[in-house]
Design a protein around this motif. Structure first.
Motif, PDB file in Angstrom:
ATOM      1  N   VAL A 107       1.018  -1.566   0.330  1.00 61.50           N
ATOM      2  CA  VAL A 107       0.406  -0.097   0.173  1.00 61.50           C
ATOM      3  C   VAL A 107       0.550   1.310  -0.027  1.00 61.50           C
ATOM      4  CG1 VAL A 107      -2.492  -1.041   0.883  1.00 61.50           C
ATOM      5  CG2 VAL A 107      -0.125  -0.066   2.487  1.00 61.50           C
ATOM      6  N   ILE A 108       2.478   1.256  -0.198  1.00 63.17           N
ATOM      7  CA  ILE A 108       3.234   2.341   0.064  1.00 63.17           C
ATOM      8  C   ILE A 108       3.041   2.970  -0.941  1.00 63.17           C
ATOM      9  CG2 ILE A 108       5.108   3.878   1.004  1.00 63.17           C
ATOM     10  CD1 ILE A 108       5.463   1.673   3.001  1.00 63.17           C
ATOM     11  N   ARG A 109       3.844   2.380  -2.219  1.00 63.58           N
ATOM     12  CA  ARG A 109       3.771   2.150  -3.263  1.00 63.58           C
ATOM     13  C   ARG A 109       2.854   3.350  -3.919  1.00 63.58           C
ATOM     14  NH1 ARG A 109       8.861   3.698  -6.207  1.00 63.58           N
ATOM     15  NH2 ARG A 109       8.371   3.570  -8.470  1.00 63.58           N
ATOM     16  N   PRO A 110       1.715   3.168  -4.026  1.00 63.14           N
ATOM     17  CA  PRO A 110       0.520   3.350  -4.155  1.00 63.14           C
ATOM     18  C   PRO A 110       0.406   4.832  -3.927  1.00 63.14           C
ATOM     19  CG  PRO A 110      -0.785   0.970  -4.247  1.00 63.14           C
ATOM     20  CD  PRO A 110       1.532   1.128  -3.607  1.00 63.14           C
ATOM     21  N   THR A 111       0.198   5.096  -2.700  1.00 63.09           N
ATOM     22  CA  THR A 111      -0.143   6.102  -2.450  1.00 63.09           C
ATOM     23  C   THR A 111       0.961   7.108  -2.341  1.00 63.09           C
ATOM     24  OG1 THR A 111      -0.965   4.788  -0.083  1.00 63.09           O
ATOM     25  CG2 THR A 111      -0.245   7.149   0.150  1.00 63.09           C
ATOM     26  N   ILE A 115       1.295  11.458  -4.467  1.00 62.95           N
ATOM     27  CA  ILE A 115       1.508  12.932  -3.768  1.00 62.95           C
ATOM     28  C   ILE A 115       1.352  13.849  -4.342  1.00 62.95           C
ATOM     29  CG2 ILE A 115       1.013  11.387  -1.360  1.00 62.95           C
ATOM     30  CD1 ILE A 115       3.946  12.127  -1.396  1.00 62.95           C
ATOM     31  N   GLY A 116       2.235  13.547  -5.616  1.00 62.86           N
ATOM     32  CA  GLY A 116       3.531  14.682  -6.165  1.00 62.86           C
ATOM     33  C   GLY A 116       2.724  15.894  -6.527  1.00 62.86           C
ATOM     34  N   ASP A 117       1.074  15.749  -7.010  1.00 62.22           N
ATOM     35  CA  ASP A 117       0.105  16.662  -7.464  1.00 62.22           C
ATOM     36  C   ASP A 117      -0.285  17.588  -5.919  1.00 62.22           C
ATOM     37  OD1 ASP A 117       1.181  16.272 -10.092  1.00 62.22           O
ATOM     38  OD2 ASP A 117      -0.730  14.921 -10.464  1.00 62.22           O
ATOM     39  N   MET A 118      -0.166  17.333  -5.191  1.00 66.94           N
ATOM     40  CA  MET A 118      -0.695  17.375  -3.475  1.00 66.94           C
ATOM     41  C   MET A 118      -0.391  18.298  -3.448  1.00 66.94           C
ATOM     42  SD  MET A 118      -3.076  13.562  -2.888  1.00 66.94           S
ATOM     43  CE  MET A 118      -3.708  12.229  -3.672  1.00 66.94           C
ATOM     44  N   THR A 119       0.673  18.463  -2.984  1.00 68.04           N
ATOM     45  CA  THR A 119       1.846  19.130  -2.971  1.00 68.04           C
ATOM     46  C   THR A 119       2.093  21.140  -3.178  1.00 68.04           C
ATOM     47  OG1 THR A 119       3.750  19.450  -0.726  1.00 68.04           O
ATOM     48  CG2 THR A 119       3.786  18.285  -2.435  1.00 68.04           C
ATOM     49  N   GLN A 120       1.595  21.930  -2.864  1.00 66.28           N
ATOM     50  CA  GLN A 120       2.771  22.910  -3.086  1.00 66.28           C
ATOM     51  C   GLN A 120       3.776  23.630  -2.895  1.00 66.28           C
ATOM     52  OE1 GLN A 120       0.695  24.277  -5.823  1.00 66.28           O
ATOM     53  NE2 GLN A 120       0.161  22.599  -5.726  1.00 66.28           N
ATOM     54  N   TYR A 138       8.342   5.680   4.136  1.00 66.68           N
ATOM     55  CA  TYR A 138       7.556   6.520   3.430  1.00 66.68           C
ATOM     56  C   TYR A 138       8.726   7.547   2.880  1.00 66.68           C
ATOM     57  CZ  TYR A 138       2.668   5.405   3.233  1.00 66.68           C
ATOM     58  OH  TYR A 138       1.578   4.499   3.020  1.00 66.68           O
ATOM     59  N   PRO A 139       9.948   8.288   3.281  1.00 68.06           N
ATOM     60  CA  PRO A 139      10.713   8.987   2.259  1.00 68.06           C
ATOM     61  C   PRO A 139      11.450   8.222   1.687  1.00 68.06           C
ATOM     62  CG  PRO A 139      10.842   8.864   5.311  1.00 68.06           C
ATOM     63  CD  PRO A 139       9.966   7.923   4.540  1.00 68.06           C
ATOM     64  N   LEU A 140      12.308   7.429   1.596  1.00 68.93           N
ATOM     65  CA  LEU A 140      12.446   6.396   0.592  1.00 68.93           C
ATOM     66  C   LEU A 140      12.008   6.236  -0.353  1.00 68.93           C
ATOM     67  CD1 LEU A 140      14.032   3.266   2.519  1.00 68.93           C
ATOM     68  CD2 LEU A 140      15.512   5.412   1.988  1.00 68.93           C
ATOM     69  N   GLU A 141      10.509   5.910  -0.640  1.00 67.12           N
ATOM     70  CA  GLU A 141       9.386   5.670  -1.746  1.00 67.12           C
ATOM     71  C   GLU A 141       9.685   6.724  -2.260  1.00 67.12           C
ATOM     72  OE1 GLU A 141       8.994   3.087  -3.535  1.00 67.12           O
ATOM     73  OE2 GLU A 141       9.918   1.735  -1.701  1.00 67.12           O
ATOM     74  N   ILE A 142       9.103   8.124  -0.700  1.00 60.17           N
ATOM     75  CA  ILE A 142       8.826   9.459  -1.380  1.00 60.17           C
ATOM     76  C   ILE A 142       9.566  10.049  -2.652  1.00 60.17           C
ATOM     77  CG2 ILE A 142       8.263  11.532  -1.242  1.00 60.17           C
ATOM     78  CD1 ILE A 142       6.459  10.301   1.080  1.00 60.17           C
ATOM     79  N   HIS A 143      11.484  10.046  -2.232  1.00 62.33           N
ATOM     80  CA  HIS A 143      12.795  10.159  -2.980  1.00 62.33           C
ATOM     81  C   HIS A 143      12.842   9.689  -3.721  1.00 62.33           C
ATOM     82  CE1 HIS A 143      13.299  11.998   1.975  1.00 62.33           C
ATOM     83  NE2 HIS A 143      12.614  12.771   0.443  1.00 62.33           N
ATOM     84  N   LYS A 144      12.339   8.660  -3.884  1.00 64.56           N
ATOM     85  CA  LYS A 144      13.016   7.642  -5.655  1.00 64.56           C
ATOM     86  C   LYS A 144      11.876   8.847  -6.002  1.00 64.56           C
ATOM     87  CE  LYS A 144      13.482   3.362  -3.306  1.00 64.56           C
ATOM     88  NZ  LYS A 144      12.805   1.527  -3.483  1.00 64.56           N
ATOM     89  N   ILE A 149      10.906  16.771  -2.464  1.00 70.49           N
ATOM     90  CA  ILE A 149      10.104  16.486  -1.138  1.00 70.49           C
ATOM     91  C   ILE A 149      10.467  16.378   0.139  1.00 70.49           C
ATOM     92  CG2 ILE A 149       7.644  15.496   0.081  1.00 70.49           C
ATOM     93  CD1 ILE A 149       6.631  15.728  -3.095  1.00 70.49           C
ATOM     94  N   GLN A 150      10.378  17.190   0.894  1.00 71.39           N
ATOM     95  CA  GLN A 150      10.394  17.120   2.533  1.00 71.39           C
ATOM     96  C   GLN A 150       9.138  15.879   3.637  1.00 71.39           C
ATOM     97  OE1 GLN A 150      13.630  18.582   4.429  1.00 71.39           O
ATOM     98  NE2 GLN A 150      13.932  19.208   1.590  1.00 71.39           N
TER      99      GLN A 150
END
Length: 280
Positions: A107-111, A115-120, A138-144, A149-150
């Protein structure tokens, strides 16, 4: 010696350590009602959030094996802790030995993909169990996907218990919900999107939204996981052909059936039958 796994088409398996995965199952069934499903909750050994990587991996592998034995060719780990601590090992080390044509998704990857379009501000917060936060999944997958994104995480002890003991709407829940949201926003006041990194947390959504400042988007996982699964089956017709389509759903638990039925009513607006199974 383990029996050979059934090769005929079967239901889609959905696994969680407890009840939280029912929030994922509900959204999946809304988007893909035509498929058959088996839900398995390891309620007797929940919660997984405080357990070691080794134990979560062992328990999750047992659950995946059980679902494969029941005819599933595709299993969704509707549990952030299992997705964080066990998914990669099972995909890389166990599936080739068990059956290289079967698949286990998390469930982590689909989430994260959503998020790319959800944060300004490009500052994201993650509210999750201690195990998921400690894993840094989450930080690892997001940064890939989004290196700019912080990510700030906050473990939320008590939140799962509030849900499991049907106290999500009680006044006593307000203290614990407000406390961890405030602590996260103190860590990073620029956060403009919050990921609920535990499948139990959508049950707390009314209170989470109540204590989240305006302008901060709250991201629950079910919808994104459901649409990701829909896309996966569209891109993999060979797997889609192995998933039966009768619109049915079976429920299994490692706990007492009566307890599961009573607590599941918090998550599902339907009467269900459930059978008890052992994973050990």
């Amino acid at each position: 010696m383990k029996r050979p796994l059934p090769q005929i088409p079967g239901p889609i398996g959905v696994f969680d350590s407890g009840y939280g995965g029912l929030t994922i199952l509900s959204k999946i069934r809304e988007v893909l009602p035509q498929y058959d499903y088996i839900y398995l909750g390891d309620n007797a050994r929940a919660p997984y959030g405080t357990r070691s990587f080794e134990v979560v991996y062992e328990f999750t592998l047992q659950a995946v094996q059980k679902l494969f034995e029941k005819g599933c060719h595709l299993v969704v780990l509707a549990c952030n802790t299992a997705s964080a601590k066990a998914l990669r090992s099972i995909q890389m080390n166990d599936l080739p030995k068990m059956d290289a044509d079967r698949r286990v998704l998390g469930v982590i990857r689909p989430t994260v993909e959503s998020i790319g379009d959800m944060t300004q501000s490009r500052h994201i917060g993650v509210l999750a169990t201690g195990g998921t936060i400690k894993s840094e999944s989450y930080p690892l997958e997001i940064h890939k996907l989004f290196p700019d994104i912080q990510v700030s995480g906050m473990a939320c002890p008590m939140w799962v218990s509030l849900v499991e003991y049907n106290e999500a709407q009680d006044e006593g829940a307000d203290y614990f919900i407000r406390k961890y949201i405030n602590q996260l926003l103190e860590k990073d006041p620029l956060i403009d999107a919050l990921i609920l990194g535990c499948t139990h947390y959508p049950i707390l959504l009314p209170k989470i939204r109540q204590y989240t400042p305006e302008g901060i988007q709250v991201i629950a996982q079910g919808e994104y996981v459901a649409h990701s699964l829909e896309d996966y089956l569209r891109r993999h017709p060979e797997m889609d052909a192995k998933c039966t389509k009768g619109g049915n759903c079976e429920f299994y638990t490692t706990e007492a059936e009566e307890k599961f039925i009573e607590s599941a009513s918090t998550f599902l607006n339907q009467q269900i039958d459930v059978k008890r199974v052992s994973l050990e």
